[in-house]
Design a protein around this motif. Structure first.
Motif, PDB file in Angstrom:
ATOM      1  N   HIS A  52     -25.362  41.946  31.607  1.00 45.63           N
ATOM      2  CA  HIS A  52     -25.717  42.316  32.980  1.00 45.63           C
ATOM      3  C   HIS A  52     -24.704  41.814  33.999  1.00 45.63           C
ATOM      4  O   HIS A  52     -23.748  41.092  33.685  1.00 45.63           O
ATOM      5  N   ASN A  60     -32.041  44.706  33.269  1.00 46.59           N
ATOM      6  CA  ASN A  60     -31.297  45.816  33.862  1.00 46.59           C
ATOM      7  C   ASN A  60     -30.973  46.916  32.852  1.00 46.59           C
ATOM      8  O   ASN A  60     -30.552  48.012  33.247  1.00 46.59           O
ATOM      9  N   ASN A 117     -22.019  45.694  32.694  1.00 50.34           N
ATOM     10  CA  ASN A 117     -22.158  46.225  34.050  1.00 50.34           C
ATOM     11  C   ASN A 117     -21.682  45.181  35.049  1.00 50.34           C
ATOM     12  O   ASN A 117     -22.069  44.015  34.968  1.00 50.34           O
ATOM     13  N   SER A 118     -20.816  45.584  35.994  1.00 49.05           N
ATOM     14  CA  SER A 118     -20.378  44.734  37.091  1.00 49.05           C
ATOM     15  C   SER A 118     -19.716  43.455  36.556  1.00 49.05           C
ATOM     16  O   SER A 118     -18.728  43.523  35.835  1.00 49.05           O
ATOM     17  N   CYS A 191     -27.617  48.205  45.546  1.00 47.78           N
ATOM     18  CA  CYS A 191     -27.136  48.581  44.219  1.00 47.78           C
ATOM     19  C   CYS A 191     -27.333  50.047  43.873  1.00 47.78           C
ATOM     20  O   CYS A 191     -26.639  50.566  42.987  1.00 47.78           O
ATOM     21  N   VAL A 293     -25.341  50.605  39.791  1.00 51.40           N
ATOM     22  CA  VAL A 293     -26.014  50.392  38.501  1.00 51.40           C
ATOM     23  C   VAL A 293     -26.451  51.739  37.928  1.00 51.40           C
ATOM     24  O   VAL A 293     -27.650  52.035  37.828  1.00 51.40           O
TER      25      VAL A 293
END
Length: 346
Positions: A52, A60, A117-118, A191, A293
């Motif tokens: 995440h 998530n 992600n990110s 997001c 996201v």
């Protein structure tokens, strides 16, 4: 860099709304890493690991992991200091990548299909670049790779705190001053480009997660120190040396899918294309009108892209040698193939 493909929509499992997948504490080197399992629904599914972003958690990935459960035996982890994992001693990108590497080694499931992600994308770049033996394929969703002006991000308002002594105290006050419902709303709006795509169940889960953060004394420190580590990686990326994430990205050998949204407010929208250009075996998917996201906002589209990558990189089984023919055999009619990949839209 190639254009990403999308697997046929009918090849993806029917949309459902699963609750957060079961979680468990895994003790590694004396510290707890919290893991959520998304059990495979078919035999032969390959192992996957989901990582995440900053301020996020293993939850998530609930929807995407569920949609891919017929292909992947998924596990998602809470990074140190987030979700239900113990705090870490260091929160740099190398330290977080080391925790992911240790988990893969500890679980004995490698090589895995790695998703990030990110912040988790930046961590996954380091893992894939430095430990190619642990990564079968790589999927980067809005990866927080270095860009020159992090103030363009909504998290830029926190950047000045990084130079303030005792900044954790101020961060704690800022991160807990709002009711959980209001904080969840603000996070969602930052997001997600279209919050109507997020159902009530996911909203309530986000509120519940924030309540847990408010009771964790280490959370504000973990958040701020991780942000400091992320910004530090941005600075090092443009200095000489082997520690640059951009240089490490160029070392990645795993087939890679890079996904970005045109309405991302946390990572510069130019970053996904830059990442895809640098990784030798990459595919790029840019989603119009989607935020930071995509795996939560448009999980089905992301699942179709991931499924196409899996289909493209699946090992080809050797065909058995043909038996000697007893005599002339009439040619068989061609069989149409259904459900193959189709070009990704915009």
């Amino acid at each position: 860099m190639k254009r990403a493909l999308l697997e046929a929509d009918e090849s993806i499992a029917r949309d459902e709304m699963p609750p957060p997948w079961p979680g468990r504490a895994v003790r590694i080197d004396g510290s707890v890493t919290y893991v959520r399992d998304t059990p495979a629904t078919r035999p032969g599914a390959e192992p996957a690991l989901y990582v995440h972003g900053l301020g996020g958690s293993a939850q998530n990935w609930t929807d995407l992991a569920g949609l891919l459960a017929d292909r992947l035996d998924g596990q998602s982890i809470d990074l140190p200091g987030f979700g239900r994992s113990d705090p870490g001693r260091r929160y740099t990108i190398p330290a977080l990548a080391d925790r992911v590497i240790r988990y893969i080694e500890h679980s004995g499931r490698g090589p895995v299909h790695l998703f990030g992600n990110s912040l988790g994308g930046a961590v996954s770049v380091r893992v894939a670049g430095l430990r190619p033996d642990l990564v079968r394929t790589l999927t980067l969703i809005s990866p927080a790779m270095p860009f020159l002006d992090p103030r363009r991000s909504l998290q830029g308002r926190m950047v000045p705190l990084l130079a303030v002594p005792g900044a954790e105290r101020f961060a704690s006050r800022w991160l807990t001053q709002l009711p959980p419902e209001e904080m969840a709303r603000q996070v969602m709006e930052a997001c997600v480009a279209d919050t109507r795509r997020i159902c009530d169940q996911r909203r309530q889960e986000a509120i519940d997660e924030i309540r847990i953060r408010y009771t964790a004394e280490h959370y504000a420190s973990a958040y701020l120190r991780t942000l400091r580590g992320l910004v530090g990686s941005f600075v090092r990326a443009y200095l000489p040396g082997a520690g640059s994430l951009w240089r490490i990205a160029g070392l990645i050998t795993a087939p890679t899918l890079v996904i970005g949204g045109t309405q991302d407010r946390l990572v510069d929208v130019r970053v996904p294309a830059q990442v895809a250009r640098l990784i030798p075996d990459s595919r790029l998917l840019v989603l119009d009108g989607v935020g930071h996201v995509p795996q939560m906002e448009v999980p089905r589209t992301v699942a179709r892209a991931a499924a196409a990558l899996l289909a493209e990189t699946a090992p080809v089984l050797a065909e058995p040698a043909p038996l000697p023919a007893a005599g002339p055999v009439p040619a068989a009619a061609p069989v149409p193939v259904a459900g193959g990949p189709v070009p990704a839209a915009g």
